[in-house]
Design an enzyme around this catalytic site. Structure first.
Site, PDB file in Angstrom:
ATOM      1  N   LYS A 225     -73.178  67.493 -72.695  1.00  0.00           N
ATOM      2  CA  LYS A 225     -73.397  68.322 -73.901  1.00  0.00           C
ATOM      3  C   LYS A 225     -72.603  67.776 -75.096  1.00  0.00           C
ATOM      4  CE  LYS A 225     -74.625  72.396 -71.258  1.00  0.00           C
ATOM      5  NZ  LYS A 225     -74.094  73.546 -70.510  1.00  0.00           N
TER       6      LYS A 225
ATOM      7  N   GLY B 112     -74.392  66.354 -65.959  1.00  0.00           N
ATOM      8  CA  GLY B 112     -74.316  67.807 -66.126  1.00  0.00           C
ATOM      9  C   GLY B 112     -73.812  68.190 -67.505  1.00  0.00           C
ATOM     10  N   SER B 113     -73.032  69.221 -67.542  1.00  0.00           N
ATOM     11  CA  SER B 113     -72.649  69.800 -68.839  1.00  0.00           C
ATOM     12  C   SER B 113     -71.745  68.880 -69.654  1.00  0.00           C
ATOM     13  CB  SER B 113     -71.937  71.131 -68.625  1.00  0.00           C
ATOM     14  OG  SER B 113     -72.803  72.037 -67.987  1.00  0.00           O
ATOM     15  N   THR B 114     -71.094  67.917 -69.022  1.00  0.00           N
ATOM     16  CA  THR B 114     -70.256  67.019 -69.825  1.00  0.00           C
ATOM     17  C   THR B 114     -71.105  66.250 -70.829  1.00  0.00           C
ATOM     18  OG1 THR B 114     -70.467  65.246 -68.190  1.00  0.00           O
ATOM     19  CG2 THR B 114     -68.542  66.685 -67.999  1.00  0.00           C
TER      20      THR B 114
END
Lengths: 446, 506
Positions: free
Chosen positions: B219, B215-217
């Site tokens: 990024k 997920g966003s980690t």
């Protein structure tokens, strides 16, 4: 005057007892890190037995071979150590104390024989009593239930013993006496067939009949080891008595034929032969290793130097690990080195026995010494060859080493007789024969 | 007659000699083959004949041995079995060994040649050296806080010391007690069957062996790729990312959870977790550039061992641009182990370099003499050092008033990144809550710990699941513990130093 060498015997006895006690201590240290609490008592017990036997020899057979008694004590002591060691794996079955009792009884018999039998030639007069007793002993177990497939046991109360063991000595005495008396007739009478001088049936008949009955009974009782032993004993004594190589050939021929027929037809024996030919068959069939395979694993695990006393896993052999298969424990824990020492002890015992036979002057004594020496040699070969996969397995007790009361007592009597014979052989001339004994035949005919 | 007796004697002695020859045959020549026979139980009995060496955490053994007096004599015991199961694994007489028990088995079981200083002596006496010990890098307080933080929920925590690669905590939840499987027999078989059939998969090591969409980690990885590739040179400059973002070549619109992401800067996008900006940057870096970057973080490496094997974290090597855009925000086929994401945080914390992650500090003999000591080495250079410094600032801003404020520790410098990963068919599954971060104590030169937390949180309402809500508090307590540990050790070291230089007292 011939040296008596009793001091040598005493020194060797001290060594034999010490080695046994050290083995006992070693087992305790290896298994629980502590000296067994009864080590001193055990040592004292074995030492006392050895001392009493020694005193009997010192006073009643002062010229006897000094090696025989220490070898017997060492083998007996080693056997007790191995049985004690295996007892630790089987909490429900402690055999070492019983074995010590039987050993004590064995030494008592030893002392009795050495003290009471002043001259071995006395036995010659009891030839027919011996053979009658032997046949009786062999026949009795037929009326008792089979134990582990063999009807060779008599059980009375809590005690059980194998009469076949005692029959060995009695038959040896009979063979020696009969052959000593009839050896000339056996060698030089009768018809010639195809250039071979056959003895007359009147001379040969009785002894062949007795031998056939013994072996027949043993085959019925499925005691193959002992029947093989009797066969070997008979052939050897016949050969030594007559000097005819032909007897050996005939014996071997008969043995091969008998083995072939029995091995092929009798299911119990057939199974043993199959096991011998394919010791790992049950593993391949997914039933796990059989007894012989476990025994071979134990020997292999021992390798050259062994795992050390108490540190092997020969208990995996299971049933008969303390009796028939006790050598596997020696092989695993003492290694090839220890096994070699054990074989050498037996070889030394046998060699000293034969040496006694050579030194004696009377044919009966010579034949008796030969027979008594051949018994442990054949027995060690048959049982060791069996547990190491050299020949098919036949249940038998390793002399002195294995658990088994009748066996220990018998072997002590054998050693006592050898002591008596060696005393006669080494005693300085002249030596008066006791009244009633058959006079020695001094001259050698052949 | 004399001659015949000699013959008979020769025959008997020949028979005994034959026995000796046969003994040599069996005990010397056939022995190796017999020893190897699979039906020969001696090998396995020898294996359990002596107590196994121990696995040590913070100077205290977390394993033991129980003497059962059975043929397979010693059984493994575990103190705090469920807590340390993802570290130790199991040593079972029935089911073999896993994880450290497996990777360090030669030392623990005493068969490693390194344990015997004089192998010849052991060969001669046929003895085996006592099993050695394995000293782990795990810190008991971190491990315990992480396990308690998960409180039985499905999830995992991995914490490493960025500068050294030491794995300080490795937790998987729910867990199991490996002691239940040590021995043999019906109870062990029943426990094995029950644990294998349990829907929660307690024997799965989620920290090392399970991969999740990050997920966003993820990024952080994309940001590092963009900075290193020069696609972004000023983190505060607008990135031209449109909002909404139409996935290239499709009519699918990528939404944002956060507000104000249109044409936002990289700094804003990291702080508030803008999907559009990061997907757009990923496409601008391109497939080759992204693959290059993820490989530098350790993705697509199936050979990593710590020394237990770590599952391969995935970033697809071939895909269309729309899928590249999704992958750049940690969706589509992108998956990572918790340890891998802890290494992402560690890379940022350690100036771009990832030290080789490891669980075993050293192995010793039973007497405590060191047999082997871990030597620090670089696993990967994940990014350029200036990029790491910029990302540190961005991650700090996430915690200082961004989506990761739940991870803030008073007086410490903390960087983080939250994530809420969609998964399941049509993204219908309960999302995974992620948090990755690092913490640096006041007055210290470098971060003391990097951590990754994932909570599967199947029981929570979908709306409530978020990296900031579920995962960040666990990460914070672990990081706090790490900072306390660092402080304590520094004080000890200082004390020892003072004692060493102080003049002797008369």
């Amino acid at each position: 005057m011939t040296a008596k060498r009793r001091g040598v015997e005493l020194t060797l006895l001290v060594g034999a007892v010490l080695i046994s006690v050290l083995g006992y201590v070693d087992v305790g240290l290896a298994r629980s890190g502590a000296v067994p609490p009864d080590a001193a008592a055990y040592g004292a017990g074995l030492g006392l037995l050895a001392l009493l036997a020694h005193l009997a020899v010192r006073f009643r057979a002062p010229y006897a071979d000094p090696l025989l008694l220490p070898i017997a004590v060492l083998l007996n002591g080693l056997g007790l150590v191995l049985i004690y060691r295996l007892d630790l794996e089987t909490p429900d079955d402690h055999a070492a104390p019983t074995q010590l009792v039987w050993s004590t009884l064995g030494v008592a018999f030893f002392i009795a024989v050495v003290v009471l039998l002043r001259d071995h030639r006395t036995l010659q007069g009891y030839a027919y009593v011996s053979v009658a007793a032997a046949l009786l002993l062999l026949l009795v177990p037929i009326f008792f239930p089979a134990v582990n497939g063999a009807k060779i046991w008599i059980r009375i109360g809590g005690f059980s013993f194998q009469p076949g063991e005692f029959a060995k000595i009695l038959l040896a005495v009979f063979f020696a006496a009969y052959l000593a008396a009839n050896r000339h007739a056996l060698a030089y009478s009768g018809r010639r067939v195809w250039g071979v001088q056959l003895p007359t049936g009147r001379v040969l008949g009785p002894i062949v009949a007795i031998w056939l009955v013994s072996v027949g009974v043993l085959v019925l009782e499925r005691d193959l080891g002992t029947s093989l032993l009797f066969f070997g004993l008979f052939v050897i004594l016949l050969y030594v008595a007559t000097g005819r190589t032909g007897w050996v050939a005939v014996g071997l021929l008969l043995a091969s034929a008998g083995a072939f027929v029995v091995g092929g037809l009798e299911p119990h024996v057939h199974g043993r032969v199959e096991d011998w030919l394919h010791p790992f068959a049950s593993i391949e069939a997914g039933r796990g290793p059989g007894q012989l395979a476990q025994s071979l694993f134990a020997f292999a695990a021992g390798g050259m130097l062994g795992t050390g006393l108490g540190l092997g896993e020969s208990v995996l052999i299971g049933f008969a690990a303390k009796s028939d298969f006790i050598l596997a424990t020696a092989g695993e824990e003492l290694g090839l080195a220890g096994l070699t020492a054990v074989f050498l002890l037996y070889a030394l015992l046998v060699a000293r026995g034969f040496g006694t036979g050579l030194a004696l002057r009377d044919p009966f004594g010579r034949l008796l010494a030969t027979g008594l020496s051949s018994i442990p040699a054949l027995q060690v070969f048959v049982i060791t060859g069996g547990v190491m996969g050299l020949i098919p397995l036949t249940g038998m007790a390793m002399p002195f080493l294995a658990q088994g009361g009748s066996s220990v007592v018998t072997n002590w009597i054998i050693v006592a007789l050898l002591i008596r014979l060696s005393d006669s052989a080494r005693a300085p001339e002249p030596r008066g024969a006791p009244p009633g004994a058959v006079l020695p035949v001094v001259e050698e005919v052949r | 007659m004399i001659r015949c007796i000699r013959h008979a004697a020769a025959l008997c002695l020949l028979l005994l000699a034959a026995l000796l020859v046969n003994a040599v045959r069996v005990q010397v020549f056939q022995a190796p083959e017999l020893d190897r026979n699979p039906a020969n139980r001696r090998v396995v009995m020898a294996r359990y004949a002596d107590p196994r060496g121990d696995i040590v955490v913070d100077g205290v053994p977390v394993t033991g041995s129980k003497d059962t007096r059975q043929p397979l004599r010693h059984e493994r015991t575990y103190t705090d079995g469920p807590l340390y199961a993802p570290v130790t694994g199991l040593a079972s007489q029935t089911y073999g060994t896993t994880l450290l028990e497996n990777a360090e088995d030669p030392v623990l079981s005493g068969t490693s040649p390194m344990l015997a200083p004089f192998p010849f002596v052991h060969d001669l006496g046929r003895t085996r050296p006592a099993g050695g010990n394995v000293v782990t890098t795990v810190r008991e307080p971190l491990q315990r806080l992480a396990y308690e933080g998960l409180a039985g929920r499905r999830g995992a925590v991995a914490a490493v010391e960025p500068s050294s690669g030491r794995i300080l905590a490795l937790v998987s939840s729910p867990s199991y007690d490996p002691g239940l499987l040590s021995g043999t027999g019906r109870e062990v078989a029943a426990a094995w069957a029950r644990l294998n059939a349990a829907p929660d998969q307690p024997m799965l090591n989620r920290a090392l062996r399970q991969t999740y969409p990050p997920g966003s980690t993820f990024k952080i990885v994309t940001a590092a790729a963009a900075l290193d590739a020069g696609v972004v040179t000023d983190v505060d400059a607008p990135t031209d990312a449109p909002e909404p973002y139409l996935l290239p070549g499709t009519r699918t619109v990528l939404p944002n959870e956060a507000k104000g992401c249109g044409n936002a800067s990289l700094a804003y996008a990291i702080r508030w977790s803008c999907n559009t900006v990061m997907a757009h940057l990923g496409v601008r870096v391109g497939a080759a550039g992204m693959l290059d970057a993820v490989a530098r973080f350790g993705f697509n490496d199936a050979s990593l061992r710590v020394p237990s094997a770590v599952a391969r974290s995935n970033f697809d090597t071939e895909m269309t641009l729309d899928r590249l855009a999704l992958s750049a925000i940690g969706q589509y086929d992108t998956t990572a182990t918790p340890l891998q994401m802890a290494l992402v945080a560690a890379a940022v914390a350690n100036g771009g370099e990832i030290a080789q992650p490891h669980l075993v500090d050293r192995t010793t003999t039973a007497d405590g003499d060191t047999v082997a000591q871990h030597v620090r080495r670089t696993y990967r250079q994940a990014m350029l050092p200036p990029t790491a410094l910029r990302l540190q600032q961005l991650m700090v801003s996430v915690v200082d008033g961004g989506s990761g404020s739940n991870a803030a520790i008073e007086g410490a410098r903390v960087g983080g990144k939250t994530g809420t990963a969609q998964h399941g068919v049509g993204n219908t599954g309960t999302p995974y809550a992620w948090f990755i971060g690092w913490a640096q104590g006041p007055g210290t030169g470098r971060p003391a710990v990097a951590v990754a937390v994932v909570v599967e949180d199947a029981s929570a309402n979908r709306e409530d699941v978020s990296g900031g809500g579920s995962a960040a508090p666990i990460a914070r307590s672990v990081m706090e513990a790490a900072l306390r540990e660092e402080e304590r050790r520094d004080a000890e070291r200082l004390g020892a130093h003072r004692r060493a230089v102080a003049p002797p007292v008369r």
